[in-house]
Scaffold this motif. Structure first.
Motif, PDB file in Angstrom:
ATOM      1  N   LEU A  35       0.967  -1.185   0.066  1.00 25.36           N
ATOM      2  CA  LEU A  35       0.047   0.145  -0.036  1.00 25.36           C
ATOM      3  C   LEU A  35       0.871   1.265   0.064  1.00 25.36           C
ATOM      4  N   GLY A  36       1.834   1.240   0.687  1.00 23.73           N
ATOM      5  CA  GLY A  36       2.858   2.541   0.997  1.00 23.73           C
ATOM      6  C   GLY A  36       3.535   2.570  -0.389  1.00 23.73           C
ATOM      7  N   PHE A  37       4.091   1.562  -1.011  1.00 24.14           N
ATOM      8  CA  PHE A  37       4.758   1.401  -2.208  1.00 24.14           C
ATOM      9  C   PHE A  37       4.048   2.078  -3.337  1.00 24.14           C
ATOM     10  N   ALA A  38       2.741   1.546  -3.413  1.00 24.67           N
ATOM     11  CA  ALA A  38       1.832   1.982  -4.523  1.00 24.67           C
ATOM     12  C   ALA A  38       1.652   3.646  -4.143  1.00 24.67           C
ATOM     13  N   GLY A  39       1.417   3.963  -2.805  1.00 31.72           N
ATOM     14  CA  GLY A  39       1.082   5.373  -2.879  1.00 31.72           C
ATOM     15  C   GLY A  39       2.220   6.225  -3.241  1.00 31.72           C
ATOM     16  N   TYR A  40       3.540   5.905  -2.698  1.00 32.05           N
ATOM     17  CA  TYR A  40       4.669   6.556  -3.239  1.00 32.05           C
ATOM     18  C   TYR A  40       5.043   6.572  -4.572  1.00 32.05           C
ATOM     19  N   TRP A  41       4.723   5.605  -5.276  1.00 35.66           N
ATOM     20  CA  TRP A  41       4.963   5.395  -6.672  1.00 35.66           C
ATOM     21  C   TRP A  41       4.009   6.304  -7.390  1.00 35.66           C
ATOM     22  N   LYS A  42       2.672   6.529  -7.082  1.00 35.20           N
ATOM     23  CA  LYS A  42       2.020   7.639  -7.522  1.00 35.20           C
ATOM     24  C   LYS A  42       2.187   8.628  -7.341  1.00 35.20           C
ATOM     25  N   ALA A  43       2.509   9.109  -6.002  1.00 34.70           N
ATOM     26  CA  ALA A  43       3.133  10.342  -5.944  1.00 34.70           C
ATOM     27  C   ALA A  43       4.508  10.704  -6.454  1.00 34.70           C
ATOM     28  N   SER A  51       9.677  14.031   0.450  1.00 33.37           N
ATOM     29  CA  SER A  51       8.713  13.542   1.345  1.00 33.37           C
ATOM     30  C   SER A  51       9.050  14.011   2.807  1.00 33.37           C
ATOM     31  N   LYS A  52       7.959  13.811   3.536  1.00 29.96           N
ATOM     32  CA  LYS A  52       8.079  14.069   4.766  1.00 29.96           C
ATOM     33  C   LYS A  52       8.436  13.109   5.916  1.00 29.96           C
ATOM     34  N   CYS A  53       8.445  11.833   5.002  1.00 27.77           N
ATOM     35  CA  CYS A  53       9.016  10.536   5.571  1.00 27.77           C
ATOM     36  C   CYS A  53      10.505  11.004   6.073  1.00 27.77           C
ATOM     37  N   PHE A  54      11.076  10.155   7.119  1.00 26.37           N
ATOM     38  CA  PHE A  54      12.489  10.335   7.613  1.00 26.37           C
ATOM     39  C   PHE A  54      13.462  10.225   6.536  1.00 26.37           C
ATOM     40  N   LEU A  55      13.225   9.375   5.524  1.00 22.05           N
ATOM     41  CA  LEU A  55      14.152   9.050   4.317  1.00 22.05           C
ATOM     42  C   LEU A  55      14.198  10.338   3.546  1.00 22.05           C
ATOM     43  N   ARG A  56      13.146  11.091   3.234  1.00 26.18           N
ATOM     44  CA  ARG A  56      12.970  12.390   2.407  1.00 26.18           C
ATOM     45  C   ARG A  56      12.781  12.044   0.791  1.00 26.18           C
ATOM     46  N   ASP A  57      14.091  11.354   0.348  1.00 27.22           N
ATOM     47  CA  ASP A  57      14.025  11.142  -1.099  1.00 27.22           C
ATOM     48  C   ASP A  57      12.964  10.137  -1.307  1.00 27.22           C
ATOM     49  N   THR A  58      12.083  10.429  -2.298  1.00 29.96           N
ATOM     50  CA  THR A  58      11.022   9.493  -2.538  1.00 29.96           C
ATOM     51  C   THR A  58      11.598   8.145  -3.440  1.00 29.96           C
ATOM     52  N   ARG A  59      12.686   8.256  -3.798  1.00 30.44           N
ATOM     53  CA  ARG A  59      13.401   6.723  -4.285  1.00 30.44           C
ATOM     54  C   ARG A  59      13.839   6.132  -3.259  1.00 30.44           C
ATOM     55  N   LEU A  60      14.393   6.563  -1.944  1.00 28.46           N
ATOM     56  CA  LEU A  60      14.907   5.882  -0.884  1.00 28.46           C
ATOM     57  C   LEU A  60      13.514   5.327  -0.272  1.00 28.46           C
ATOM     58  N   VAL A  61      12.556   6.017   0.142  1.00 27.22           N
ATOM     59  CA  VAL A  61      11.375   5.547   0.382  1.00 27.22           C
ATOM     60  C   VAL A  61      10.844   4.314  -0.281  1.00 27.22           C
TER      61      VAL A  61
END
Length: 78
Positions: A35-43, A51-61
């Motif tokens: 679910l998270g992967f699909a959401g970040y892929w779409k974003a 991203s606001k995620c700790f990892l910041r870069d969406t590729r890392l997320v």
């Protein structure tokens, strides 16, 4: 003007996710990772690169969520 008290809704959400992961084991982990992967892929496809995620870069997320999904899949198979 009276300020509303802080609502710790996130803590309730975290507890619910932890409970589901505990009850459903690797199936829940796989589901949340997918679910998270699909959401970040779409974003990311829509242009989100930070991203606001700790990892910041969406590729890392995406890599992080992919690894979690693979680990859950391995736990299910083994």
């Amino acid at each position: 003007m009276k300020q509303e008290p802080y609502d710790p809704l996130r803590l309730c959400v975290y507890a619910t996710v932890a409970l589901l992961a505990w009850l459903l084991g690797p199936w829940a982990v796989l589901g949340f990772a997918a679910l998270g992967f699909a959401g970040y892929w779409k974003a990311r496809r829509a242009g989100l690169s930070r991203s606001k995620c700790f990892l910041r870069d969406t590729r890392l997320v995406l890599a992080y969520l992919g690894l979690i999904g693979l680990a859950a899949l391995a736990a299910i198979i083994l």
